[in-house]
Design an enzyme around this catalytic site. Sequence first.
Site, PDB file in Angstrom:
ATOM      1  N   LYS A  73      -6.597 -49.549 -16.514  1.00  0.00           N
ATOM      2  CA  LYS A  73      -6.474 -48.857 -15.217  1.00  0.00           C
ATOM      3  C   LYS A  73      -5.002 -48.504 -14.961  1.00  0.00           C
ATOM      4  O   LYS A  73      -4.128 -49.367 -15.026  1.00  0.00           O
ATOM      5  CB  LYS A  73      -6.992 -49.751 -14.087  1.00  0.00           C
ATOM      6  CG  LYS A  73      -6.948 -49.063 -12.722  1.00  0.00           C
ATOM      7  CD  LYS A  73      -7.645 -49.896 -11.666  1.00  0.00           C
ATOM      8  CE  LYS A  73      -6.736 -50.813 -10.901  1.00  0.00           C
ATOM      9  NZ  LYS A  73      -5.857 -50.182  -9.917  1.00  0.00           N
TER      10      LYS A  73
ATOM     11  N   ASP B 231      -6.400 -44.490 -11.289  1.00  0.00           N
ATOM     12  CA  ASP B 231      -6.685 -44.977  -9.928  1.00  0.00           C
ATOM     13  C   ASP B 231      -5.729 -44.320  -8.931  1.00  0.00           C
ATOM     14  O   ASP B 231      -4.817 -44.954  -8.417  1.00  0.00           O
ATOM     15  CB  ASP B 231      -6.551 -46.503  -9.906  1.00  0.00           C
ATOM     16  CG  ASP B 231      -7.041 -47.113  -8.606  1.00  0.00           C
ATOM     17  OD1 ASP B 231      -7.715 -46.408  -7.825  1.00  0.00           O
ATOM     18  OD2 ASP B 231      -6.745 -48.298  -8.377  1.00  0.00           O
TER      19      ASP B 231
ATOM     20  N   LYS C 137      -6.782 -42.681  -6.110  1.00  0.00           N
ATOM     21  CA  LYS C 137      -7.373 -42.703  -4.757  1.00  0.00           C
ATOM     22  C   LYS C 137      -7.086 -41.406  -3.993  1.00  0.00           C
ATOM     23  O   LYS C 137      -6.394 -41.390  -2.968  1.00  0.00           O
ATOM     24  CB  LYS C 137      -6.864 -43.918  -3.973  1.00  0.00           C
ATOM     25  CG  LYS C 137      -7.278 -45.258  -4.583  1.00  0.00           C
ATOM     26  CD  LYS C 137      -6.890 -46.428  -3.704  1.00  0.00           C
ATOM     27  CE  LYS C 137      -7.448 -47.757  -4.176  1.00  0.00           C
ATOM     28  NZ  LYS C 137      -6.840 -48.286  -5.410  1.00  0.00           N
TER      29      LYS C 137
ATOM     30  N   ASP D  18      -8.103 -35.618   0.238  1.00  0.00           N
ATOM     31  CA  ASP D  18      -7.614 -34.330   0.751  1.00  0.00           C
ATOM     32  C   ASP D  18      -8.817 -33.423   0.994  1.00  0.00           C
ATOM     33  O   ASP D  18      -9.962 -33.845   0.830  1.00  0.00           O
ATOM     34  CB  ASP D  18      -6.617 -33.714  -0.251  1.00  0.00           C
ATOM     35  CG  ASP D  18      -5.521 -32.922   0.463  1.00  0.00           C
ATOM     36  OD1 ASP D  18      -5.859 -32.123   1.362  1.00  0.00           O
ATOM     37  OD2 ASP D  18      -4.332 -33.092   0.118  1.00  0.00           O
TER      38      ASP D  18
ATOM     39  N   THR E 269      -9.668 -53.123   1.209  1.00  0.00           N
ATOM     40  CA  THR E 269      -9.873 -54.523   1.626  1.00  0.00           C
ATOM     41  C   THR E 269      -8.704 -55.037   2.469  1.00  0.00           C
ATOM     42  O   THR E 269      -8.785 -56.105   3.057  1.00  0.00           O
ATOM     43  CB  THR E 269     -10.078 -55.448   0.410  1.00  0.00           C
ATOM     44  OG1 THR E 269      -9.005 -55.235  -0.488  1.00  0.00           O
ATOM     45  CG2 THR E 269     -11.398 -55.181  -0.260  1.00  0.00           C
TER      46      THR E 269
ATOM     47  N   ARG F 182      -3.053 -59.209 -12.110  1.00  0.00           N
ATOM     48  CA  ARG F 182      -2.137 -60.344 -12.222  1.00  0.00           C
ATOM     49  C   ARG F 182      -2.728 -61.560 -12.928  1.00  0.00           C
ATOM     50  O   ARG F 182      -2.066 -62.170 -13.769  1.00  0.00           O
ATOM     51  CB  ARG F 182      -1.602 -60.706 -10.835  1.00  0.00           C
ATOM     52  CG  ARG F 182      -0.612 -59.666 -10.335  1.00  0.00           C
ATOM     53  CD  ARG F 182      -0.390 -59.741  -8.866  1.00  0.00           C
ATOM     54  NE  ARG F 182      -1.590 -59.421  -8.109  1.00  0.00           N
ATOM     55  CZ  ARG F 182      -1.645 -59.379  -6.778  1.00  0.00           C
ATOM     56  NH1 ARG F 182      -0.576 -59.644  -6.081  1.00  0.00           N
ATOM     57  NH2 ARG F 182      -2.762 -59.061  -6.167  1.00  0.00           N
TER      58      ARG F 182
HETATM   59  O1  C5P Z   1      -5.041 -58.614  -7.691  1.00  0.00           O
HETATM   60  P1  C5P Z   1      -4.952 -57.908  -9.015  1.00  0.00           P
HETATM   61  O2  C5P Z   1      -3.569 -57.908  -9.600  1.00  0.00           O
HETATM   62  O3  C5P Z   1      -5.992 -58.393 -10.004  1.00  0.00           O
HETATM   63  O4  C5P Z   1      -5.313 -56.403  -8.659  1.00  0.00           O
HETATM   64  C1  C5P Z   1      -5.626 -55.503  -9.667  1.00  0.00           C
HETATM   65  C2  C5P Z   1      -5.874 -54.129  -9.131  1.00  0.00           C
HETATM   66  O5  C5P Z   1      -6.976 -54.070  -8.266  1.00  0.00           O
HETATM   67  C3  C5P Z   1      -4.693 -53.519  -8.397  1.00  0.00           C
HETATM   68  O6  C5P Z   1      -4.304 -52.427  -9.189  1.00  0.00           O
HETATM   69  C4  C5P Z   1      -5.208 -53.091  -7.060  1.00  0.00           C
HETATM   70  O7  C5P Z   1      -4.915 -51.724  -6.820  1.00  0.00           O
HETATM   71  C5  C5P Z   1      -6.687 -53.295  -7.147  1.00  0.00           C
HETATM   72  N1  C5P Z   1      -7.227 -54.040  -6.000  1.00  0.00           N
HETATM   73  C6  C5P Z   1      -8.044 -53.395  -5.112  1.00  0.00           C
HETATM   74  N2  C5P Z   1      -8.579 -54.079  -4.066  1.00  0.00           N
HETATM   75  C7  C5P Z   1      -8.328 -55.391  -3.892  1.00  0.00           C
HETATM   76  C8  C5P Z   1      -7.496 -56.057  -4.781  1.00  0.00           C
HETATM   77  C9  C5P Z   1      -6.954 -55.339  -5.844  1.00  0.00           C
HETATM   78  O8  C5P Z   1      -8.312 -52.211  -5.278  1.00  0.00           O
HETATM   79  N3  C5P Z   1      -8.875 -56.036  -2.894  1.00  0.00           N
END
Ligand code: C5P
Length: 220
Positions: free
Chosen positions: A32, A59, A61, A64, A117, A205
């Site tokens: 991604k 990604d 997002k 428009d 979220t 992460r």
């Molecule tokens: O928390 P983590 O590092 O695993 O997040 C990975 C990806 O998921 C990020 O690139 C973030 O844009 C997306 N993400 C999301 N909604 C969340 C948490 C993370 O879209 N609640």
Amino acid sequence: MIKRIFAAMDFTGFEEFREHYKLISDDIVLCKVGYQLFYSDGEKVMDFLREEGKSVFLDLKLDDIPNTVEKGIASLSRRFKFDYITVHISGGSAALKAAQKAASESGIKILGVTVLTSLDKNDMLKLGGEGDIAEIIQKRVDVAKEAGIDGVIISYRDLEQGIDTGGLLKVTPGIKYAEEEKGDQKRVATPKEALGKADYIVMGRSLFRFGTKRLKEELK
Ligand code: C5P
């Protein structure tokens, strides 16, 4: 190869990306690419991933008017090879249909973002969204179904609460291992839990912190 996990390559610049890519590339096929990487070294990264034969989730997002979304995706698909792209469902049904039109010729799948979220009920009220977040999410999922896009980004909590996604692909972020600190996230799921309900999960992460060996143990 691990086939249902998107590695979120949230890094700045090609070098930082490549150092981390090396750690997962033997095991993971889905990558991604989000704002941070695309806006720092997007061209180089996208060309590299294409040569590597990875499946790419762009990604960005998009949000428009329909014409701009359609032409934007058409331009991206002429220049880059990717398999998934995100569009905000809040942009409305016509924008989703326009996205689908631009993507379908190249086989790109459109994933709709329901509600970020990071927003809670109070934020939604201030923005004019009446009612429960789950209701708003269900309404947006219904718009996605009606517009005929391929899937939605949906949290594990929403899946647990029984949001009806019909035949849409379900892609779930917000994943952590059981042994990790939950931080400020109210409800996170482990990879195993989430894969019980979602078609794909997104890990950033936690994946890079623990490596693919830990992930393979989890998926046994
Ligand atoms: O928390 P983590 O590092 O695993 O997040 C990975 C990806 O998921 C990020 O690139 C973030 O844009 C997306 N993400 C999301 N909604 C969340 C948490 C993370 O879209 N609640």
